[in-house]
Design a protein around this motif. Structure first.
Motif, PDB file in Angstrom:
ATOM      1  N   PRO A 166      44.733  43.561 -36.094  1.00 53.42           N
ATOM      2  CA  PRO A 166      45.486  42.804 -35.081  1.00 53.42           C
ATOM      3  C   PRO A 166      46.147  41.554 -35.658  1.00 53.42           C
ATOM      4  N   GLU A 168      46.565  38.353 -35.231  1.00 53.00           N
ATOM      5  CA  GLU A 168      46.017  37.186 -34.534  1.00 53.00           C
ATOM      6  C   GLU A 168      45.653  36.111 -35.566  1.00 53.00           C
ATOM      7  N   SER A 169      44.383  36.019 -35.901  1.00 57.89           N
ATOM      8  CA  SER A 169      43.926  35.096 -36.945  1.00 57.89           C
ATOM      9  C   SER A 169      43.350  35.938 -38.071  1.00 57.89           C
ATOM     10  N   CYS A 196      57.710  33.995 -31.697  1.00 54.86           N
ATOM     11  CA  CYS A 196      56.546  34.270 -32.538  1.00 54.86           C
ATOM     12  C   CYS A 196      56.799  33.811 -33.971  1.00 54.86           C
TER      13      CYS A 196
END
Length: 240
Positions: A166, A168-169, A196
């Protein structure tokens, strides 16, 4: 060192300004632009000048190449071609020359940047799955490579095999390679209308994705006032 890595601005001034404001608030120390500064939206010259004045590493995107050239656009999607024809008329010759001089691949600090792919950067191929990413890893000689082009944030990791995680982080592991799409500032296509970009924290081996709201209505009004195709305004709200 915290580096804001952003691209696919596509002449969306409101989104670009919002991203840069957010990046400053996040304590970024440096900036890297992944290309496609122009195309689709209504502020190509203003966005180009902002990026130019930042004096940060920038690579060329396919819309940058098309907007700065004089070749026929007949083979392109009609909506994209119409926007690029309009964009060509908005840019000065000096601005077009600046776009022409951009490189397609660069190494910055300990990572590589490319708009599309490392195997054939001038062909503007799309990486949409792990099988596409496999070809790129064969040409990737740094642990991290950031790219754009699809307008969809994605993270491909090569360890014992290539897999997607994913966006994300992302904690950077020492024995893995990463091919990271930072998403789009000006025209996201993952169903989320917000701008983004990503922040690479070199000291902590961490890549974090950020989503930023901006004045989308103002951007849409500018598109329509410029006489650009209506669907370019409509798609922004859908994140498509």
């Amino acid at each position: 060192m915290r580096i804001a890595i952003f691209g696919d601005i596509h002449a969306n001034l409101e989104a670009l300004e919002a991203v840069l404001e957010d990046a400053r608030a996040q304590g970024t120390t440096d900036y890297v632009c992944m290309g496609d500064i122009v195309g689709y939206n209504a502020d190509p010259a203003a966005c180009l000048e902002i990026v130019k004045e930042m004096n940060c590493p920038v690579i060329k995107g396919n819309h940058d190449e098309d907007a700065s050239g004089e070749h026929s656009l007949e083979s392109m999607n009609p909506v994209a071609a119409a926007a690029l024809e309009w964009t060509r008329a908005q840019l000065s010759e000096e601005q077009r020359q600046w776009l022409r001089r951009l490189r397609m691949v660069r190494q910055v600090a300990d990572f590589t940047i490319v708009h599309a792919t490392l195997d054939q950067p001038a062909n503007w191929n799309y990486v949409t799955n792990r099988f596409d990413a496999m070809s790129n890893f064969s040409y990737q000689f740094t642990q991290l490579c950031f790219h754009g082009h699809t307008h969809v944030p994605r993270v491909y990791v090569k360890s014992d095999k290539v897999h997607e995680v994913p966006a994300e982080s992302i904690a950077i592991e020492p024995n893995s390679k990463y091919f990271i799409n930072v998403g789009s500032v000006g025209q996201p296509r993952d169903g989320d209308w917000r701008a983004c970009y990503a922040i690479y924290d070199i000291d902590h081996n961490l890549v974090v994705f950020r989503r930023v709201e901006y004045d989308i209505k103002k951007t849409q009004e500018k598109i329509l006032a410029a006489g650009l195709p209506e669907m370019l305004a409509e798609r922004l709200a859908d994140g498509r």
